[in-house]
Design a protein around this motif. Structure first.
Motif, PDB file in Angstrom:
ATOM      1  N   ASN A 174      26.605 -45.465  -1.743  1.00 28.87           N
ATOM      2  CA  ASN A 174      25.796 -46.096  -1.104  1.00 28.87           C
ATOM      3  C   ASN A 174      24.504 -46.058   0.081  1.00 28.87           C
ATOM      4  O   ASN A 174      24.876 -46.360   1.123  1.00 28.87           O
ATOM      5  N   ALA A 175      23.171 -45.158  -0.652  1.00 30.99           N
ATOM      6  CA  ALA A 175      22.888 -44.221   0.920  1.00 30.99           C
ATOM      7  C   ALA A 175      21.782 -45.368   1.955  1.00 30.99           C
ATOM      8  O   ALA A 175      22.014 -45.724   3.079  1.00 30.99           O
ATOM      9  N   GLU A 176      21.404 -46.470   1.437  1.00 25.40           N
ATOM     10  CA  GLU A 176      20.871 -48.139   1.663  1.00 25.40           C
ATOM     11  C   GLU A 176      22.350 -48.172   2.569  1.00 25.40           C
ATOM     12  O   GLU A 176      21.509 -48.816   4.032  1.00 25.40           O
ATOM     13  N   ALA A 177      22.833 -48.351   2.009  1.00 25.25           N
ATOM     14  CA  ALA A 177      24.228 -49.488   2.593  1.00 25.25           C
ATOM     15  C   ALA A 177      24.532 -48.134   4.106  1.00 25.25           C
ATOM     16  O   ALA A 177      24.884 -48.492   5.694  1.00 25.25           O
ATOM     17  N   VAL A 178      24.968 -47.529   3.635  1.00 24.47           N
ATOM     18  CA  VAL A 178      25.446 -46.199   5.325  1.00 24.47           C
ATOM     19  C   VAL A 178      24.669 -45.593   6.055  1.00 24.47           C
ATOM     20  O   VAL A 178      24.612 -46.273   7.083  1.00 24.47           O
ATOM     21  N   SER A 179      22.817 -46.180   5.641  1.00 23.96           N
ATOM     22  CA  SER A 179      21.850 -46.324   6.528  1.00 23.96           C
ATOM     23  C   SER A 179      22.294 -47.510   7.510  1.00 23.96           C
ATOM     24  O   SER A 179      21.361 -46.778   8.954  1.00 23.96           O
ATOM     25  N   MET A 215      32.919 -45.097   1.707  1.00 26.87           N
ATOM     26  CA  MET A 215      31.973 -44.731   0.857  1.00 26.87           C
ATOM     27  C   MET A 215      32.118 -42.544   1.166  1.00 26.87           C
ATOM     28  O   MET A 215      32.375 -42.017  -0.393  1.00 26.87           O
ATOM     29  N   ALA A 216      32.181 -42.970   2.079  1.00 25.88           N
ATOM     30  CA  ALA A 216      32.673 -41.188   3.449  1.00 25.88           C
ATOM     31  C   ALA A 216      33.901 -40.394   1.816  1.00 25.88           C
ATOM     32  O   ALA A 216      33.452 -39.428   1.757  1.00 25.88           O
ATOM     33  N   SER A 217      34.412 -41.095   1.810  1.00 24.56           N
ATOM     34  CA  SER A 217      35.927 -40.793   1.590  1.00 24.56           C
ATOM     35  C   SER A 217      36.057 -41.032  -0.314  1.00 24.56           C
ATOM     36  O   SER A 217      37.275 -40.717  -1.202  1.00 24.56           O
ATOM     37  N   GLY A 218      35.314 -41.313  -0.839  1.00 27.02           N
ATOM     38  CA  GLY A 218      35.057 -41.440  -2.237  1.00 27.02           C
ATOM     39  C   GLY A 218      35.823 -42.600  -2.697  1.00 27.02           C
ATOM     40  O   GLY A 218      36.068 -42.540  -3.898  1.00 27.02           O
TER      41      GLY A 218
END
Ligand code: HEC
Length: 151
Positions: free
Chosen positions: A60-65, A52-55
């Protein structure tokens, strides 16, 4: 009062002694399995963040958190498994993981510090903060694997 405090302190010291012994007494092959299990889970929760961070994957902010918070806990777990007693065990850890322990520990500490910053940005739902911090974490994984893990 003093007596109660003395008893409490003795109890705490005893509990610490038990914890230290539990680590020292774990068999070397078990320690290797446990540290590999921790690394495997670190890989599991790091992978989607990296995507996700590399696009490569939609953010998905929830999954990353959630994943970053798991990583904060997991990043504390592998290290007591790299005990001197495991030197002779079959694993991908290079001999330098034991002979250059100060350098190894320094990268392990840096990884934990960088992951803590990642977790803070992730929980604040700061996509820009996560993307800015992602490289610093990845560098600690790669830095350690290059020096201390067999290909
Ligand atoms: C301070 C050193 C160090 C850091 C930092 C580190 N690793 Fe590792 N990692 C190792 C070593 C050494 C092994 C091999 C362990 C073994 O075989 O016993 C390993 C193994 C692994 C494995 C394979 C596990 C298995 O047994 O199949 C994965 C996956 C992994 N690391 C992911 C990561 C990720 C992702 C990061 C960063 C977020 C990271 N590691 C950070 C040292 C490190």
């Amino acid at each position: 009062m003093n007596r109660i405090m003395t008893v409490a302190v003795a109890g705490a010291a005893l509990a610490m002694g038990v914890a230290t012994e539990a680590v020292a007494q774990a068999k070397p092959d078990v320690l290797v399995k446990q540290r590999q299990a921790a690394m495997t889970l670190i890989g599991k929760y790091w992978g989607p963040i990296a995507g996700m961070a590399s696009g490569k994957v939609p953010y998905n902010a929830e999954a990353v958190s959630r994943n970053a918070t798991y990583l904060e806990n997991l990043s504390q777990m592998p290290w007591d498994g790299f005990h001197e007693s495991t030197r002779g065990e079959k694993s991908r850890a290079l001999p330098e993981a034991y002979s250059q322990k100060a350098k190894f520990d320094e990268i392990a500490d840096r990884m934990q510090a960088e992951i803590a910053k990642l977790g803070a940005a992730a929980r604040a739902k700061s996509e820009a903060g996560v993307k800015a911090q992602f490289g610093a974490v990845g560098k600690t994984c790669g830095g350690c694997h290059d020096s201390f893990r067999a290909k």
